[in-house]
Scaffold this motif. Sequence first.
Motif, short mmCIF file in Angstrom:
data_model
loop_
_atom_site.label_atom_id
_atom_site.label_comp_id
_atom_site.label_asym_id
_atom_site.label_seq_id
_atom_site.Cartn_x
_atom_site.Cartn_y
_atom_site.Cartn_z
N LEU A 90 17.05 14.71 19.26
CA LEU A 90 18.28 14.68 18.47
C LEU A 90 19.25 13.62 19.00
O LEU A 90 19.90 12.91 18.21
CB LEU A 90 18.95 16.06 18.46
CG LEU A 90 18.18 17.14 17.69
CD1 LEU A 90 18.82 18.51 17.92
CD2 LEU A 90 18.10 16.82 16.20
N LEU A 94 20.64 10.51 16.75
CA LEU A 94 22.06 10.23 16.53
C LEU A 94 22.42 8.83 16.99
O LEU A 94 23.22 8.15 16.33
CB LEU A 94 22.93 11.27 17.23
CG LEU A 94 23.36 12.44 16.33
CD1 LEU A 94 22.20 13.30 15.92
CD2 LEU A 94 24.45 13.25 16.98
N LEU A 108 29.56 10.95 14.59
CA LEU A 108 28.44 11.85 14.83
C LEU A 108 28.68 12.59 16.14
O LEU A 108 28.99 11.97 17.16
CB LEU A 108 27.12 11.08 14.91
CG LEU A 108 26.71 10.30 13.67
CD1 LEU A 108 25.40 9.58 13.90
CD2 LEU A 108 26.60 11.22 12.47
N PHE A 129 14.72 15.79 10.41
CA PHE A 129 16.11 15.75 10.86
C PHE A 129 16.80 14.47 10.38
O PHE A 129 17.97 14.50 9.99
CB PHE A 129 16.21 15.86 12.38
CG PHE A 129 15.83 17.21 12.92
CD1 PHE A 129 16.33 18.37 12.35
CD2 PHE A 129 14.98 17.32 14.00
CE1 PHE A 129 15.98 19.62 12.85
CE2 PHE A 129 14.62 18.56 14.51
CZ PHE A 129 15.12 19.71 13.93
N LEU A 133 20.20 14.31 8.25
CA LEU A 133 21.33 13.62 8.88
C LEU A 133 21.81 12.45 8.03
O LEU A 133 23.02 12.27 7.84
CB LEU A 133 20.94 13.15 10.28
CG LEU A 133 22.04 12.43 11.07
CD1 LEU A 133 23.24 13.34 11.27
CD2 LEU A 133 21.49 11.95 12.40
N VAL A 146 30.14 14.48 11.36
CA VAL A 146 28.91 15.22 11.09
C VAL A 146 28.54 15.85 12.43
O VAL A 146 28.37 15.16 13.43
CB VAL A 146 27.78 14.32 10.58
CG1 VAL A 146 26.47 15.09 10.50
CG2 VAL A 146 28.13 13.71 9.24
N VAL A 148 26.03 18.05 14.73
CA VAL A 148 24.64 18.48 14.91
C VAL A 148 24.63 19.43 16.11
O VAL A 148 25.06 19.05 17.20
CB VAL A 148 23.71 17.28 15.15
CG1 VAL A 148 22.28 17.75 15.37
CG2 VAL A 148 23.79 16.29 14.00
N ILE A 161 22.99 20.91 10.93
CA ILE A 161 23.61 19.62 10.65
C ILE A 161 24.66 19.88 9.58
O ILE A 161 24.32 20.27 8.46
CB ILE A 161 22.58 18.57 10.17
CG1 ILE A 161 21.52 18.36 11.26
CG2 ILE A 161 23.27 17.26 9.81
CD1 ILE A 161 20.38 17.45 10.87
N ASP A 163 28.29 18.60 7.56
CA ASP A 163 29.27 17.57 7.23
C ASP A 163 30.39 18.22 6.44
O ASP A 163 30.35 19.41 6.17
CB ASP A 163 28.62 16.42 6.44
CG ASP A 163 28.11 16.85 5.08
OD1 ASP A 163 28.93 17.18 4.22
OD2 ASP A 163 26.88 16.86 4.88
#
Length: 168
Positions: A90, A94, A108, A129, A133, A146, A148, A161, A163
């Motif tokens: 992850l 990102l 992020l 993912f 994303l 956003v 995560v 995830i 937003d």
Amino acid sequence: NSMADRLARLIDGRSRLMAELSHELRSPLARLQAALELAAARSPGALPDRARIDSEIRRLDAVIGDVMRYSRLDAAAPVARHLMRLETLLAELLADEDVEARTRDVQLRLDAAPALAVVGDPELLRSAFENVLRNAIRHAPARSAVDVTAQRDGARIVVSIADRGPGV
């Protein structure tokens, strides 16, 4: 039997090539989209065909996604199973998507528990993912974030995830 074995190897090789090629095309395509956004922000009006370019990039992205799905279905190969650290996957994702997020003025944020070891296919998980994303980034309002998160919940690991967009 020899010819059937050779045909099976050729079909398997073609499917793997299509899957790998599709995956490799997606990252530069996302960077191209981000570069277009940056260029438009720096020089508004300097790209008269920006809408057309953006439309073509989205179309290519959709075609690549279709090829990836087709190659996975067509391959009928077993899913790879590797022990991996989910928080590392992850974090890398990102970092890769940060350019696109910055062009859209979206931050992020990752909150992942340490040592989230999972057994799975790293490429399939990354792709899943990444798709969620990238959609979150596209639909998040400017000057928002956003988030995560990845946390252990008993024997499971839950990844979220989120937003601030309109929702699905």
